[in-house]
Design an enzyme around this catalytic site. Sequence first.
Site, PDB file in Angstrom:
ATOM      1  N   TYR A 160      36.349  18.305 -14.330  1.00 37.62           N
ATOM      2  CA  TYR A 160      35.343  18.787 -13.374  1.00 37.62           C
ATOM      3  C   TYR A 160      35.643  20.215 -12.968  1.00 37.62           C
ATOM      4  O   TYR A 160      36.784  20.538 -12.676  1.00 37.62           O
ATOM      5  CB  TYR A 160      35.300  17.898 -12.123  1.00 37.62           C
ATOM      6  CG  TYR A 160      33.940  17.265 -11.964  1.00 37.62           C
ATOM      7  CD1 TYR A 160      32.847  18.034 -11.579  1.00 37.62           C
ATOM      8  CD2 TYR A 160      33.731  15.921 -12.260  1.00 37.62           C
ATOM      9  CE1 TYR A 160      31.585  17.477 -11.482  1.00 37.62           C
ATOM     10  CE2 TYR A 160      32.475  15.359 -12.167  1.00 37.62           C
ATOM     11  CZ  TYR A 160      31.397  16.146 -11.771  1.00 37.62           C
ATOM     12  OH  TYR A 160      30.159  15.596 -11.688  1.00 37.62           O
ATOM     13  N   GLU A 200      33.166  22.533 -10.910  1.00 35.54           N
ATOM     14  CA  GLU A 200      32.032  23.150 -10.207  1.00 35.54           C
ATOM     15  C   GLU A 200      32.372  24.560  -9.761  1.00 35.54           C
ATOM     16  O   GLU A 200      33.468  24.816  -9.261  1.00 35.54           O
ATOM     17  CB  GLU A 200      31.659  22.311  -8.977  1.00 35.54           C
ATOM     18  CG  GLU A 200      30.834  21.097  -9.335  1.00 35.54           C
ATOM     19  CD  GLU A 200      30.426  20.295  -8.105  1.00 35.54           C
ATOM     20  OE1 GLU A 200      30.819  20.660  -6.976  1.00 35.54           O
ATOM     21  OE2 GLU A 200      29.708  19.302  -8.285  1.00 35.54           O
ATOM     22  N   ASP A 220      11.968  33.356 -23.657  1.00 40.12           N
ATOM     23  CA  ASP A 220      12.582  32.062 -23.966  1.00 40.12           C
ATOM     24  C   ASP A 220      12.700  31.965 -25.483  1.00 40.12           C
ATOM     25  O   ASP A 220      11.729  31.699 -26.176  1.00 40.12           O
ATOM     26  CB  ASP A 220      11.707  30.942 -23.396  1.00 40.12           C
ATOM     27  CG  ASP A 220      12.232  29.550 -23.740  1.00 40.12           C
ATOM     28  OD1 ASP A 220      13.206  29.450 -24.518  1.00 40.12           O
ATOM     29  OD2 ASP A 220      11.658  28.565 -23.228  1.00 40.12           O
ATOM     30  N   THR A 273      18.130  27.687 -25.868  1.00 41.48           N
ATOM     31  CA  THR A 273      18.937  26.506 -26.149  1.00 41.48           C
ATOM     32  C   THR A 273      20.002  26.936 -27.143  1.00 41.48           C
ATOM     33  O   THR A 273      19.916  28.019 -27.740  1.00 41.48           O
ATOM     34  CB  THR A 273      18.107  25.377 -26.793  1.00 41.48           C
ATOM     35  OG1 THR A 273      17.514  25.887 -27.995  1.00 41.48           O
ATOM     36  CG2 THR A 273      17.012  24.883 -25.866  1.00 41.48           C
ATOM     37  N   LYS A 327      19.269  24.695 -31.579  1.00 47.46           N
ATOM     38  CA  LYS A 327      18.181  24.807 -32.569  1.00 47.46           C
ATOM     39  C   LYS A 327      18.648  25.735 -33.693  1.00 47.46           C
ATOM     40  O   LYS A 327      19.627  25.385 -34.348  1.00 47.46           O
ATOM     41  CB  LYS A 327      16.907  25.233 -31.857  1.00 47.46           C
ATOM     42  CG  LYS A 327      16.471  24.169 -30.821  1.00 47.46           C
ATOM     43  CD  LYS A 327      15.190  24.503 -30.082  1.00 47.46           C
ATOM     44  CE  LYS A 327      14.906  23.454 -29.012  1.00 47.46           C
ATOM     45  NZ  LYS A 327      13.740  23.793 -28.174  1.00 47.46           N
ATOM     46  N   ARG A 375      24.121  20.595 -28.110  1.00 53.87           N
ATOM     47  CA  ARG A 375      22.958  20.574 -27.210  1.00 53.87           C
ATOM     48  C   ARG A 375      23.342  21.224 -25.895  1.00 53.87           C
ATOM     49  O   ARG A 375      24.229  20.736 -25.192  1.00 53.87           O
ATOM     50  CB  ARG A 375      22.496  19.139 -26.951  1.00 53.87           C
ATOM     51  CG  ARG A 375      22.199  18.352 -28.199  1.00 53.87           C
ATOM     52  CD  ARG A 375      21.353  17.155 -27.891  1.00 53.87           C
ATOM     53  NE  ARG A 375      19.978  17.558 -27.756  1.00 53.87           N
ATOM     54  CZ  ARG A 375      19.147  17.753 -28.779  1.00 53.87           C
ATOM     55  NH1 ARG A 375      19.556  17.563 -30.022  1.00 53.87           N
ATOM     56  NH2 ARG A 375      17.917  18.111 -28.567  1.00 53.87           N
TER      57      ARG A 375
END
Length: 414
Positions: free
Chosen positions: A51, A53, A197, A223, A226, A232
């Site tokens: 973790y 954050e 984008d 992204t 692709k 991902r």
Amino acid sequence: MDELKRTDPEIFEIIRNEERYQRDSVRLIPSENYASAAVLEATGSILTNKYSEGYSGRRYYEGQRYIDQLENLVIDRAKALFNVDHANVQPYSGSPANLAVYFGLLKPGDTIMGLALPMGGHLTHGWNVSITGRFWRAAQYSVDRETHRIDYDAVLALARKEKPRIIVCGATAYPRIIDFKAFGEIAKQTGALMLADIAHIAGLVVGGVHPSPAPYADVITTTTHKTLRGPRGAMIMCRAEHADAIDKAVFPGLQGGPHNHTTAAIGVALKEAATPEFKDYAAQIVRNAKALAEELLARGFSLVSGGTDNHLILVDLTNKKVIGKKGAVALERAGIVCNYNTVPYDPRKPFSPSGLRLGTPAVTSRGMRESEMKQIGKWMDEAIAHAGDDAVLARIAGEVAEMCRKFPAPALPR
Ligand SMILES: *Cc1c(COP(=O)(O)O)cnc(C)c1O
């Protein structure tokens, strides 16, 4: 995957089956690809246990010595590869990345102007079923009815009328080069921010076969799974003046802990994308798309805009007397996987549109070239002509699998 096989044979078997499916079919979904073994190893690493954050040097948990190193390294790679001031590599995927941009830079009720979904835009560009079209006011531009290309004069006229706070360019089903310079000028003239984008075309941009939006855009989202061929995930890149607002919007605005295993795999993909081999890959994606388009045109298929400049082809099946869904199902039975899609000004409904969307990133990752594209076009023609004939479709599927065996896919067993 010995441990998985022992612990959970059910899940193991499903993954094995999917693996065979990805091995034995011609995958033409333009947003899909084959990630490398190195990318998959990073994705499957122990970084998933962590973790963290916050951002490097200002985390809300102790024990970040390696995670800070990792995230800084990946950010540096992104900045160098895309030539941008600032990069945030934490967004969970493309849709949350776009949401973070609007959350960071817009006030509730501001106007987002994007390409309409049925014209090739993405849901997150202000379409009405998306949160982006509900929490903000949306104005949507179209492509030209005749040329199927973006009409930049029409975009300027709409921007003057609607006064958007942000103009979004980039698409999920647009087979032509996007003129980022023109969008930059429109944004400047109308006092709007510009978001590019590049989810679909990021690999083409870094490979040098599509112009980069970096000189013109205030913000770039992409992204990473692709054409960029990573895990991902997503990234937001922007000018220095927007860095704080973007970072705050991602965390704590929208997300909790970053997916560090994904961050690592994005880093691996960015390193791969900086090589000369990746440039060759990107160029071959476009050559393959053009070869497939030519073969389909020669066989009487009607293509939106008449062809392609990038990795993607939109076929209008109307003249073949087959609807998109039926065509896509027949092709899948023949071992060729694509998706049905609207075509611009489609007279049919979105859940049963007239078209097919195809792309060459995945087949190009297997080393297929122009001659294989011609063969794929031939099979597609046959499958569409015999869409109801299971025997023909099964025979083609056998031939497809045989060709696939000659082109082993990255990270898949032979
Ligand atoms: C794929 C895509 C997205 C969304 O990415 P997800 O990871 O599926 O959320 C956003 N914008 C464009 C243009 C896309 O093609």
